[in-house]
Design a protein around this motif. Structure first.
Motif: not given
Length: 74
Positions: A35-41, A18-22
């Motif tokens: 949380n397993i990661g973060y990817v900037p837009h 799953d993911f959540r967009e910020y």
């Protein structure tokens, strides 16, 4: 689902549940909700569902962005 991003000259992938967009990117979660990661837009390419995660739409195509904004502004 598979999140595809390009931090440099090559594409990279992260499998997530799953993911959540910020405002500045997406936070990726595993099946337990951690949380397993973060990817900037700015380096995010696209997000692909795995075969078992695909949705079937009534007319075969996903709705156009903003298509649900047909309510009256009274």
């Amino acid at each position: 689902m598979k999140v595809v991003y390009k931090p440099g000259n090559t594409y990279e992938e992260i499998n997530c549940f799953d993911f959540r967009e910020y405002e500045h990117g997406v936070v990726l979660h595993n099946e337990d909700g951690y949380n397993i990661g973060y990817v900037p837009h700015d380096i995010l390419s696209h997000i692909e569902p795995h075969d078992g995660e695909r949705l079937e739409f009534e007319d075969g195509q996903p709705p156009e962005p903003g298509a649900d904004d047909d309510y009256d502004d009274e």
